[in-house]
Structures are given as C-alpha cells and as structure tokens.
Design an enzyme around this catalytic site. Structure first.
Site, PDB file in Angstrom:
ATOM      1  N   HIS A  46      -3.213  -5.713   2.680  1.00 49.68           N
ATOM      2  CA  HIS A  46      -2.754  -5.819   4.075  1.00 49.68           C
ATOM      3  C   HIS A  46      -3.204  -7.176   4.623  1.00 49.68           C
ATOM      4  CE1 HIS A  46      -1.849  -1.520   4.255  1.00 49.68           C
ATOM      5  NE2 HIS A  46      -3.014  -1.274   3.699  1.00 49.68           N
ATOM      6  N   CYS A  78       0.810  -1.222   0.000  1.00 51.49           N
ATOM      7  CA  CYS A  78       0.000   0.000   0.000  1.00 51.49           C
ATOM      8  C   CYS A  78       0.847   1.277   0.000  1.00 51.49           C
ATOM      9  CB  CYS A  78      -0.950  -0.030   1.184  1.00 51.49           C
ATOM     10  SG  CYS A  78      -2.364   1.032   0.969  1.00 51.49           S
TER      11      CYS A  78
HETATM   12  N1  GLN Z   1      -2.171   6.780   2.611  1.00 51.96           N
HETATM   13  C1  GLN Z   1      -2.277   5.902   1.458  1.00 51.96           C
HETATM   14  C2  GLN Z   1      -3.719   5.837   0.902  1.00 51.96           C
HETATM   15  O1  GLN Z   1      -4.652   6.121   1.631  1.00 51.96           O
HETATM   16  C3  GLN Z   1      -1.834   4.504   1.817  1.00 51.96           C
HETATM   17  C4  GLN Z   1      -2.753   3.848   2.850  1.00 51.96           C
HETATM   18  C5  GLN Z   1      -2.196   2.527   3.355  1.00 51.96           C
HETATM   19  O2  GLN Z   1      -0.998   2.336   3.404  1.00 51.96           O
HETATM   20  N2  GLN Z   1      -3.121   1.635   3.780  1.00 51.96           N
HETATM   21  O3  GLN Z   1      -3.913   5.456  -0.249  1.00 51.96           O
END
Ligand code: GLN
Length: 237
Positions: free
Chosen positions: A189, A93
């Site tokens: 995740h 992510c």
């Molecule tokens: N801040 C980034 C987004 O919202 C990554 C979020 C994350 O790592 N879950 O796309």
C-alpha cells in the site's frame, strides 16, 4: 493521441489504505504529459468495459472481500481474457488475493478468486504489518504492508520481487507479490505508485505498447518522488 482507459475496481469498497492514490498517480502522470486518459469506476454490478487498458484494484477487509466476492468472481472469465490479451493490471493486497484462485479467511470462509493469478491465500492469526520496499526489474516499490492473508505462489508463478526486510507474500519464502504477463499483484500500500515513479511509468509503457504505441514516454521530474521514496525506505519497519 490514443486515450488510455483505466478501470478502477470497487472504488468504494476496496480502498482501506488509500490505494485509490494509484489511480490518481497514473492519471496525473498522463496529464502531465498532455496524454488523454479516462478513469472508469467499476462498482458492484457495474459493467467492466472491454476496451480498458489498465485495471487497478485496492485493499479491503476480509468481510468486504466476501461482500464483493460474488460480483468479482462473476467477472472472472472477462478478467482472465483481459489478462491473456495483455491488459495491464495492478492489484493491491485484497484485490491481489481475489485475482488468485481463492482466499480462505481466518474464519474459514472461502472466497473464490478470479483465477487470473496462480496464487492462493490463507488467513492467519497474525497481521504482517510494516513499512516495506522491494527492488523489482522495473524499479523500486516503496510502501507498507498490512495483511493477515498469507499468499503462496503456485505452479511456476513468478514473484514480483524478493523481500529483504519486510514480510511480503507470507513472511516465510522471501517473495513479494507476483507478476504474470502484464498483471502485477503486490501487498504494498502507500499508495505504492506515489513513491515508485519508474514502476508507474512501466505500467503506462506497457499499456501503450499493447496499443502498438512504442514511442518513449516524455521524462518527468521525479526528484520529489525519489526523495520521498528514499526517506520512506529508510524508515524503521
Ligand atoms: N483482508 C485481507 C488481509 O487481511 C486484505 C487486507 C488488505 O487489503 N490490506 O489479508
């Protein structure tokens, strides 16, 4: 036997959904096989050693990505050189987004990426959230997604997988993640490797192969992981 060295990028800053678990999974799958492994935490300002075999990075809030952005992009030449040299990388992510060319947040802040991956990300007003699993060439990935960034593959970048039920990179083009040489980016995740043992072993196999070690990894009893993956993959979105 060769000791595998794992770099854990920004363990304090980039772990909003427990992606540190991916470090634990790879370390444990080596230890179960009585194979030597060391984990090197790489925080703000820390050195990223050049003898690393696997680089792991997790998720982060937009603000945190901005906070580490300068430190991350300072490492861009080294990260690109490592990727060119076949170092295995798994970026989840936020870390995935930062391995791309740039991340333009919802507020218009442009966070320069390392340019390891031919992708770019633009923040959106909606979040792409939910349980998600995909089939890759190297086994099923089971986890969940939670991001507002919409990632587009550029040039001839290859998706890691095609989405069936989830949103993946952007909720529009049915792509999830990206793969380039031994570098993998994904929005999953979980930690994703906990329920994706075959993929976890593929990362280990590639890291050993890069060191010229091609003997197969001893099989592990992955019944529990597989049962957990089936339950998780069957959960509603
Ligand atoms: N801040 C980034 C987004 O919202 C990554 C979020 C994350 O790592 N879950 O796309």
């Amino acid at each position: 036997m060769t000791e595998l060295r794992i770099a854990h990028m920004y363990p304090q800053e980039m772990n909003i959904y427990g992606d540190t678990g991916n470090v634990l999974v790879l370390r444990r799958r080596l230890q179960w096989r009585e194979l030597a492994v060391s984990v090197v935490p790489v925080g703000l300002g820390d050195e990223l050693p050049n003898d690393i075999d696997i680089v792991l990075g997790g998720g982060g809030q937009d603000a945190t990505q901005g906070d580490i952005g300068r430190d991350f992009v300072r490492r861009a030449p080294q990260l690109r050189s490592m990727a060119d040299d076949g170092v295995v990388m798994l970026a989840i992510c936020g870390a995935y987004q930062l391995l791309g060319r740039e991340f333009r947040t919802q507020t218009g802040r442009v966070i320069q990426g390392a340019g390891v991956l031919d992708v770019e990300t633009v923040g959106s007003s909606t979040r792409l959230i939910g349980n998600h699993s995909v089939e890759t060439k190297w086994g099923r990935l089971v986890g969940y997604e939670n991001h507002s960034g919409l990632t587009r593959l550029l040039d001839d970048a290859e998706p890691l997988a095609r989405t069936v039920s989830g949103c993946g990179n952007n909720g529009e083009d049915s792509t999830e993640g990206v793969v380039r040489d031994n570098v993998f980016g994904t929005y999953l995740h979980g930690p994703v490797l906990a329920k994706s043992p075959a993929f976890a072993d593929e990362l280990l196999r590639r890291a050993f192969e890069r060191r010229g070690i091609t003997e197969p990894l001893a099989p592990l009893g992955d019944e529990l992981e597989s049962r957990a993956a089936t339950v998780a993959a069957g959960r509603p979105r």
